[in-house]
Design a protein around this motif. Structure first.
Motif: not given
Length: 198
Positions: A58-61, A65-80
């Protein structure tokens, strides 16, 4: 003044290239912005992670993964973005054990946590595992394991967790054994294993 200069410049360019100004403005509008390009890139990455997880994440996991890859993105943005693409994780309800409120007959623990064996067909253990499926919901796998070889030597699979499920698993384990006398069969003393039929 600048606005009129720009329009005049566009008019001259279009005239020189011999195509209508409407095509120029249409092309100008269709050029994606930097934000749109970034969104499209993130959406592609999110979909890949979701697909690789077989739609389990889901969005949290996915966010983790994206954060562990060094990406800068918020959870809300992933959900959207997931909502935009119609992506949802497969949610499996946790199994809830329903007590049957039946007092089980206490049996002597012959095994007494001594799992050591000198050979096969001396000590077996049996239990029932819960398996969730999309079509049937919760299903049940009864299995018998030889404690010496650590191999499953008998099993049965059904949609109900009863003694009628536990029995075939033990019967299947006995098929390749000439003499079953003396084999210790260890269970958790669930109602299936303490029932009269078993």
């Amino acid at each position: 003044m600048e606005k009129y200069k720009t329009k005049y410049t566009v008019k001259l360019i279009c005239k020189a290239l011999k195509f209508p100004r409407s095509i120029y403005y249409k092309a100008l509008v269709s050029v994606p912005s930097k934000r749109q390009l970034e969104a499209d890139k993130f959406k592609a990455e999110i979909k890949k992670i979701w697909t690789d997880s077989k739609a389990r994440y889901g969005a949290p996991k996915i966010h983790m993964v994206l954060i562990s890859q060094g990406k800068s993105i918020s959870l809300k943005r992933v959900q959207r973005y997931m909502i935009d693409m119609g992506l949802r994780s497969i949610v499996i309800k946790k199994f809830r054990y329903h007590s049957e409120r039946i007092t089980t007959e206490q049996k002597k623990n012959i095994l007494s946590r001594d799992f050591n064996t000198a050979g096969i067909n001396q000590k077996w253990c049996t239990d029932i595992t819960y398996i969730h499926t999309v079509r049937e919901g919760w299903t049940y796998l009864a299995s018998v394991m030889d404690l010496h070889s650590k191999k499953i030597i008998g099993y049965a699979y059904d949609t109900s967790m009863t003694a009628e499920l536990a029995m075939p698993a033990v019967k299947n384990a006995c098929l390749n054994v000439k003499v079953t006398e003396g084999i210790i069969l260890h269970s958790d003393l669930g109602t299936q294993y303490t029932s009269r039929i078993f």
